[in-house]
Scaffold this motif. Structure first.
Motif, short mmCIF file in Angstrom:
data_model
loop_
_atom_site.label_atom_id
_atom_site.label_comp_id
_atom_site.label_asym_id
_atom_site.label_seq_id
_atom_site.Cartn_x
_atom_site.Cartn_y
_atom_site.Cartn_z
N TYR A 28 24.54 11.11 2.06
CA TYR A 28 25.06 9.75 2.21
C TYR A 28 25.06 9.48 3.90
CZ TYR A 28 28.54 5.99 2.52
OH TYR A 28 29.21 4.74 2.61
N GLN A 29 25.71 10.30 4.55
CA GLN A 29 25.88 9.90 6.06
C GLN A 29 24.50 9.63 6.79
OE1 GLN A 29 29.10 12.00 8.36
NE2 GLN A 29 29.53 12.98 6.31
N TYR A 30 23.47 10.69 6.38
CA TYR A 30 22.08 10.62 6.83
C TYR A 30 21.62 9.05 6.60
CZ TYR A 30 17.14 11.24 7.52
OH TYR A 30 15.75 11.38 7.81
N LYS A 89 25.28 9.86 17.94
CA LYS A 89 26.32 10.30 18.78
C LYS A 89 27.01 11.61 18.08
CE LYS A 89 26.99 6.34 21.92
NZ LYS A 89 28.12 5.31 22.16
N ALA A 90 27.39 11.33 16.66
CA ALA A 90 27.94 12.42 16.08
C ALA A 90 27.29 12.32 14.52
CB ALA A 90 29.41 12.04 15.78
N PHE A 91 27.06 13.59 14.17
CA PHE A 91 26.74 14.04 12.75
C PHE A 91 27.12 15.47 12.21
CE2 PHE A 91 23.66 15.07 9.22
CZ PHE A 91 23.65 13.93 8.80
N PRO A 92 27.42 15.51 11.05
CA PRO A 92 28.10 16.81 10.81
C PRO A 92 27.06 17.93 11.00
CG PRO A 92 28.27 15.11 8.94
CD PRO A 92 27.50 14.52 9.86
N GLU A 93 27.69 19.25 11.47
CA GLU A 93 26.66 20.20 11.93
C GLU A 93 26.06 20.83 10.41
OE1 GLU A 93 28.86 23.39 13.43
OE2 GLU A 93 29.68 22.01 15.43
N ASN A 94 26.69 20.33 9.38
CA ASN A 94 26.02 20.97 8.16
C ASN A 94 25.87 22.41 8.18
OD1 ASN A 94 25.13 20.40 5.47
ND2 ASN A 94 23.21 19.64 6.14
N GLN A 95 26.55 23.19 8.48
CA GLN A 95 26.38 24.55 8.85
C GLN A 95 26.50 25.22 7.38
OE1 GLN A 95 26.11 25.18 12.17
NE2 GLN A 95 25.33 27.12 11.67
N ALA A 96 27.02 24.87 6.47
CA ALA A 96 26.94 25.68 5.20
C ALA A 96 25.54 25.51 4.52
CB ALA A 96 27.95 25.17 4.49
N MET A 97 24.98 24.17 4.73
CA MET A 97 23.58 24.15 3.96
C MET A 97 22.65 24.66 4.94
SD MET A 97 23.39 22.40 1.23
CE MET A 97 21.89 21.55 1.14
N ARG A 98 22.90 24.60 6.20
CA ARG A 98 21.93 25.45 7.25
C ARG A 98 21.83 26.92 6.84
NH1 ARG A 98 23.56 22.93 12.78
NH2 ARG A 98 22.00 24.28 13.73
N ALA A 99 23.27 27.42 6.72
CA ALA A 99 23.34 28.97 6.45
C ALA A 99 22.49 29.37 5.14
CB ALA A 99 24.69 29.40 6.56
N LEU A 100 22.65 28.38 4.10
CA LEU A 100 21.71 28.68 2.66
C LEU A 100 20.34 28.72 3.05
CD1 LEU A 100 21.71 28.84 -0.47
CD2 LEU A 100 21.82 26.23 -0.53
N GLY A 109 21.25 21.56 17.85
CA GLY A 109 19.94 20.93 18.60
C GLY A 109 20.39 19.55 18.84
N ARG A 110 19.02 18.68 19.18
CA ARG A 110 19.08 17.57 19.95
C ARG A 110 18.90 16.20 19.25
NH1 ARG A 110 14.63 20.47 20.99
NH2 ARG A 110 12.60 19.34 21.28
N GLN A 111 18.38 16.41 18.19
CA GLN A 111 17.73 15.20 17.41
C GLN A 111 18.14 15.29 15.93
OE1 GLN A 111 15.08 15.84 19.72
NE2 GLN A 111 15.86 14.24 21.20
N LEU A 112 18.43 14.14 15.36
CA LEU A 112 18.84 14.19 13.74
C LEU A 112 17.41 14.20 12.97
CD1 LEU A 112 20.43 13.75 11.22
CD2 LEU A 112 19.85 11.12 11.63
N ILE A 113 17.50 15.48 12.31
CA ILE A 113 16.26 15.62 11.64
C ILE A 113 16.54 15.54 10.07
CG2 ILE A 113 15.22 17.14 13.53
CD1 ILE A 113 16.02 19.65 11.85
#
Length: 323
Positions: free
Chosen positions: A77-79, A148-159, A212-216
């Motif tokens: 949703y935030q994306y 400027k701000a976006f969730p780190e989404n660390q849990a999904m990245r860890a998965l 990182g530096r850009q939204l992907i």
């Protein structure tokens, strides 16, 4: 409120209460929408329209034994919200109708006559000049977006990290590869017994987990591309984060390799979107290997011998950092 098809009256009442359905809107039918891996996705036809409901569970819908963070629909949703005000990008997204963080439920427009590109592995001629231009235009605009701000989404990245950079390279990972294709299990040992390869993959995995530096997009493969009469749509953005743009392009290139898109077409993509070539090559190689030997398999029509050739090429991309 956990949704499932067909929707019950309790489900319908909940959707009305949360603004997903109009007060005078009647549900005519509901059923599974597509073959998604991560989430429960339903198509709901009413007397006024058709909508898509997407809900995450604390596990992967296709693989219930694999835990997954339920907040992933919130990331998606935030994306879409980040792209909504951008002229170059908004048209590539389905229109968002509503989001309910209490049930991690996302509603979006139904893309009429929308079809993903998963048949590209058997029909590489689907990758037309027009599609290539569309995909690159999307990635370039996305990666230039100032967020400027976006969730780190660390849990999904860890998965994702586990399934891209770790599990495919472990001897005992629990994957029954011979059940997918006889001989695939012993073939996979070629990536599990190479210390230099594993060390490089671990290094790249750490890079993936770093800020990182850009939204992907985070999962830019043919299953996330929809053709429609209204043009290309890009979906399934729950793996998005601020990372390396090379990752998005590498995933795309890896799948085009596996779809047997001619090399000259791939080289033209590289020339039109120059990025860090070493990082791009390495990420491309890893995506090829995890799709050959990992849990998330593709509808590939490749012999064991062809998969071995692809695997050797992928190893070269990782270790030698060059196409």
């Amino acid at each position: 409120m956990l949704l499932r098809a067909p929707l019950t009256q309790d489900h319908i009442d909940y959707l009305r209460k949360r603004g997903f359905l109009h007060p005078d809107e009647s549900v005519r039918s509901s059923g599974k929408a597509g073959e998604g891996n991560m989430n429960v996705t339903l198509a709901v036809a009413t007397d006024k329209r058709t909508i898509i409901l997407k809900q995450s569970r604390p596990f992967v819908a296709k693989y219930p034994q694999v835990p997954a963070p339920p907040e992933r629909t919130g990331i998606e949703y935030q994306y879409y919200q980040c792209l909504a005000s951008q002229t170059d990008l908004a048209g590539y997204s389905p229109r968002i109708i509503a989001f309910d963080p209490d049930s991690w439920l996302l509603a979006m427009e139904f893309v009429e006559q929308g079809a993903d590109y998963l048949k590209i592995y058997q029909q590489p001629d689907q990758f037309t000049e027009a599609l290539a231009e569309d995909l690159l235009n999307y990635l370039k605009a996305l990666h230039q977006l100032e967020v400027k701000a976006f969730p780190e989404n660390q849990a999904m990245r860890a998965l994702n990290h586990q399934h891209i950079f770790v599990l495919p390279f472990q001897e005992e990972n629990g994957f029954d590869l011979d059940g997918i294709q006889p001989g695939l299990q012993p073939l996979s040992r070629m990536i599990k017994t190479d210390p230099a390869l594993i060390a490089k993959v671990m290094q790249l995995g750490e890079r993936y987990l770093s800020p990182g530096r850009q939204l992907i997009h985070g999962d830019f493969y043919p299953g996330s591309w929809l053709s429609s009469p209204g043009g290309l749509k890009i979906i399934d953005t729950e793996f998005a984060f601020l990372g390396d743009p090379e990752f998005d392009l590498a995933v795309m290139l890896a799948h085009l390799h596996l779809a047997r898109v001619p090399e000259n077409r791939l080289k033209s993509l590289l020339e039109s979107y120059p990025l860090d070539e070493a990082l791009l090559a390495a990420f491309t190689g890893i995506e090829i290997l995890r799709r050959l030997f990992g849990l998330a398999q593709l509808p590939l029509d490749l012999s064991l011998e062809e998969k071995e050739i692809y695997a050797h090429h992928a190893i070269q991309l990782i270790l030698h950092d060059a196409f």
